[in-house]
Scaffold this motif. Structure first.
Motif, short mmCIF file in Angstrom:
data_model
loop_
_atom_site.label_atom_id
_atom_site.label_comp_id
_atom_site.label_asym_id
_atom_site.label_seq_id
_atom_site.Cartn_x
_atom_site.Cartn_y
_atom_site.Cartn_z
N CYS A 168 49.64 37.83 41.18
CA CYS A 168 48.71 36.92 41.86
C CYS A 168 47.61 36.47 40.91
CB CYS A 168 48.10 37.60 43.08
SG CYS A 168 49.27 37.89 44.43
N LEU A 169 47.10 37.40 40.10
CA LEU A 169 46.07 37.05 39.13
C LEU A 169 46.59 36.03 38.13
CD1 LEU A 169 43.23 37.56 38.00
CD2 LEU A 169 44.19 39.44 36.64
N GLY A 170 47.83 36.22 37.68
CA GLY A 170 48.43 35.26 36.76
C GLY A 170 48.53 33.88 37.38
N ALA A 171 48.91 33.81 38.66
CA ALA A 171 49.02 32.52 39.36
C ALA A 171 47.66 31.87 39.52
CB ALA A 171 49.68 32.72 40.72
N VAL A 172 46.64 32.67 39.87
CA VAL A 172 45.29 32.13 40.07
C VAL A 172 44.71 31.61 38.75
CG1 VAL A 172 42.91 32.74 40.65
CG2 VAL A 172 44.78 33.53 42.10
N LEU A 173 44.91 32.37 37.67
CA LEU A 173 44.39 31.94 36.38
C LEU A 173 45.09 30.68 35.88
CD1 LEU A 173 43.94 35.36 34.54
CD2 LEU A 173 42.16 33.91 35.56
N THR A 174 46.30 30.46 36.33
CA THR A 174 47.03 29.24 35.95
C THR A 174 46.56 28.05 36.77
OG1 THR A 174 48.98 30.58 35.45
CG2 THR A 174 49.31 28.21 35.64
N ALA A 175 46.33 28.29 38.07
CA ALA A 175 45.97 27.20 38.99
C ALA A 175 44.50 26.87 38.95
CB ALA A 175 46.37 27.58 40.41
N GLY A 176 43.66 27.80 38.47
CA GLY A 176 42.23 27.64 38.67
C GLY A 176 41.91 28.13 40.08
N SER A 177 40.93 27.58 40.73
CA SER A 177 40.56 28.01 42.07
C SER A 177 41.60 27.58 43.09
CB SER A 177 39.20 27.44 42.47
OG SER A 177 38.89 27.76 43.82
N VAL A 178 41.92 28.46 44.03
CA VAL A 178 42.79 28.09 45.15
C VAL A 178 41.98 28.02 46.45
CG1 VAL A 178 44.89 29.01 44.14
CG2 VAL A 178 43.43 30.52 45.49
N ILE A 179 40.67 28.04 46.32
CA ILE A 179 39.78 27.95 47.48
C ILE A 179 39.35 26.50 47.65
CG2 ILE A 179 37.61 28.72 48.51
CD1 ILE A 179 37.77 31.19 46.72
N PRO A 180 39.65 25.87 48.81
CA PRO A 180 39.30 24.46 49.00
C PRO A 180 37.81 24.22 48.77
CG PRO A 180 40.73 25.25 50.77
CD PRO A 180 40.35 26.45 49.97
N GLY A 181 37.52 23.18 48.02
CA GLY A 181 36.13 22.82 47.77
C GLY A 181 35.50 23.53 46.59
N VAL A 182 36.21 24.51 46.02
CA VAL A 182 35.68 25.26 44.89
C VAL A 182 36.53 24.95 43.67
CG1 VAL A 182 35.21 27.54 43.94
CG2 VAL A 182 34.83 27.11 46.38
N THR A 183 35.91 24.50 42.60
CA THR A 183 36.64 24.17 41.38
C THR A 183 36.44 25.25 40.33
OG1 THR A 183 34.78 22.88 40.54
CG2 THR A 183 36.46 21.69 41.80
N ALA A 184 37.48 25.51 39.56
CA ALA A 184 37.41 26.48 38.48
C ALA A 184 38.43 26.06 37.43
CB ALA A 184 37.72 27.88 38.99
N PRO A 185 38.14 26.33 36.16
CA PRO A 185 39.07 25.91 35.11
C PRO A 185 40.35 26.75 35.12
CG PRO A 185 37.31 27.25 34.19
CD PRO A 185 36.95 27.00 35.63
N SER A 186 41.44 26.12 34.71
CA SER A 186 42.70 26.83 34.54
C SER A 186 42.67 27.55 33.20
CB SER A 186 43.87 25.84 34.59
OG SER A 186 45.07 26.47 34.26
N VAL A 187 42.95 28.85 33.19
CA VAL A 187 42.88 29.66 31.98
C VAL A 187 44.24 29.72 31.28
CG1 VAL A 187 42.41 31.97 31.06
CG2 VAL A 187 41.00 31.03 32.91
N LEU A 188 45.31 29.81 32.07
CA LEU A 188 46.65 29.94 31.51
C LEU A 188 47.42 28.63 31.65
CD1 LEU A 188 47.71 33.43 32.97
CD2 LEU A 188 46.83 32.94 30.68
N PRO A 189 48.24 28.26 30.67
CA PRO A 189 49.07 27.07 30.80
C PRO A 189 50.29 27.38 31.67
CG PRO A 189 49.53 28.15 28.72
CD PRO A 189 48.40 28.93 29.36
N GLY A 190 50.93 26.32 32.16
CA GLY A 190 52.17 26.52 32.89
C GLY A 190 52.08 26.23 34.37
N ILE A 191 53.01 26.79 35.12
CA ILE A 191 53.17 26.55 36.55
C ILE A 191 52.69 27.78 37.31
CG2 ILE A 191 54.86 26.01 38.34
CD1 ILE A 191 56.66 25.03 35.96
N PRO A 192 51.71 27.66 38.22
CA PRO A 192 51.16 28.83 38.89
C PRO A 192 52.21 29.72 39.56
CG PRO A 192 49.79 26.92 39.32
CD PRO A 192 51.00 26.42 38.58
#
Length: 440
Positions: free
Chosen positions: A376-400
């Motif tokens: 789950c952490l790997g997916a979150v770091l790839t997608a950035g934030s998954v919370i609506p209205g909250v933005t965060a940078p994507s740390v990992l490349p690829g597909i969440p």
């Protein structure tokens, strides 16, 4: 609930029909339209080749394991996470499907009201209740009900999709002209982001494909049924959406709107009804399965009804506006669960599944649980934030979703060989005279 006996196993046609009914979902068409409009038809075909190879193989392997064991996703999770750890799978898979049920009912209720010219809040609410109850009806009957509906719906939807694509190609000037439809240069969508959309549309639903694949007469049937549904079936619908969205501006690839633009509004409504129904009854069946496992109850039907009631209430409260955030949550937290299950049944059980009665289930297996969290952490770091209205940078490349699956698999394999196999971490005890599921 227990292992599906040999007397209740089904052939490739039956399993494929039910899984195809599940994946024939209007949201997949909208996703196809979004990708096609952004990157053009030729690149869309390349994206589909990559995305559906990932999705198809992932689901097909899960289906193979399910048929081998004769168990649902939540019961497979008991082997993987332990008796208490599996409760999280029950909550995650059951709860998300209740939400999915509520999100999707208005997708057919609103067009029905519009078609009959009664598009008022009162009529939409009434039709929401009617369609919700109808969607529950085939799930309440069980596998046989979903199978019969799918045998009717799937051929109709395939024919309608082919006819619609043929008309669209003619309207745009032929297949060559269709392939040269360019994307919107003002819409930023990378190849990786487009593949994410492809995989994300049904990777969470695919994680629950074992609920039906467990009925397959053998693992080969289950594998091919999963591949047919999630590679060919889902891909066909995605392509139909891409074509419709590219040719008919303003429809967004919506099944009903595209067919209405082609002068086939009545056909469009019928197709949409079958499309949503065959997906939503599978969702209702899935939360019935999860509920019966969570509460150690023999029957699914009370939980089908209870979950359906909650889903209808959510639909009446406007849950359909949460479709995109809901897809993001599903695509982040569900796929790693499937990844851990795959890894566990390959390295721990080596596809030799002892019967549940012969296993003393540990309350919690820390290695698979930790692998799931890391996934789950790997997916979150790839997608950035998954919370609506909250933005965060994507740390990992690829597909969440894919990163979540891969991180979960690697973490579990390493943890098993480093901790569980040497006896340094808790796992299950299997009786010395245990019997194992096998194929006839």
């Amino acid at each position: 609930m227990d292992h599906v006996p040999r007397s209740e196993r089904r052939d490739l046609l039956s399993i494929s029909a039910v899984l195809l009914g599940f994946v024939f979902f209007a949201g997949t068409m909208w996703s196809g339209a979004e990708v096609g409009a952004a990157i053009g038809m030729q690149r869309t075909l390349s994206v589909m080749a990559v995305g559906y190879a990932i999705l198809g193989v992932y689901v097909a392997v899960l289906c193979l394991i399910a048929a081998r064991a004769g168990l649902t996703t939540v019961l497979l999770a008991r082997y993987t996470f332990g008796s208490a750890g599996a409760k999280w799978a029950d909550l995650l898979l059951g709860g998300t499907q209740v939400g999915w049920f509520g999100v999707t009912i208005p997708m057919v209720a609103v067009p029905t009201a519009s078609y009959f010219g009664v598009n008022t809040p009162t009529w939409v609410a009434a039709l929401t209740v009617v369609w919700g109850v109808l969607h529950l009806s085939s799930a309440y009957v069980g596998y046989d009900g979903m199978e019969k509906l799918s045998f009717v719906a799937v051929p109709v939807l395939v024919i309608v999709g082919l006819v619609s694509t043929y008309i669209a190609a003619g309207d745009v000037g032929g297949v060559s002209a269709l392939l040269h439809v360019a994307g919107d240069s003002g819409t930023a969508m990378t190849f990786g982001a487009a593949v994410t959309v492809v995989v994300g549309t049904f990777v969470s639903g695919g994680t629950q494909a074992p609920n039906w694949a467990r009925f397959a007469e053998n693992s080969r049937v289950a594998f091919w049924a999963g591949l047919i549904a999630f590679l060919l079936g889902n891909g066909f619908l995605f392509l139909s959406g891409a074509v419709g969205g590219a040719v008919y501006a303003g429809t967004g690839g919506d099944l009903y709107e595209v067919l209405a633009a082609q002068g086939l509004a009545t056909v469009g409504l019928i197709a949409l009804i079958l499309n949503i129904w065959t997906t939503n009854d599978n969702s209702a069946y899935a939360f019935g399965v999860a509920g019966s496992e969570a509460f150690d109850h023999e029957r699914k039907r009370p939980f089908v009804l209870a979950g359906g009631f909650v889903g209808i209430v959510l639909a009446l409260l406007g849950a359909s506006s949460l479709l995109v955030p809901w897809l993001n949550v599903l695509g982040t937290y569900v796929p790693p669960l499937g990844g851990v299950v795959i890894a566990d049944f390959l390295v721990r059980w080596r596809l030799r599944v002892p019967r549940m009665a012969d296993v003393s289930f540990a309350v919690l297996r820390p290695v698979p649980v930790a692998a799931y969290v890391l996934g789950c952490l790997g997916a979150v770091l790839t997608a950035g934030s998954v919370i609506p209205g909250v933005t965060a940078p994507s740390v990992l490349p690829g597909i969440p979703a894919l990163n979540g699956i891969l991180v979960a698999i690697v973490a579990h394999v390493l943890g098993y060989y480093a901790l569980e196999r040497p006896g340094l971490a808790t796992t299950h005890d299997v009786a010395s005279n245990a019997s194992y599921t096998h194929e006839s």
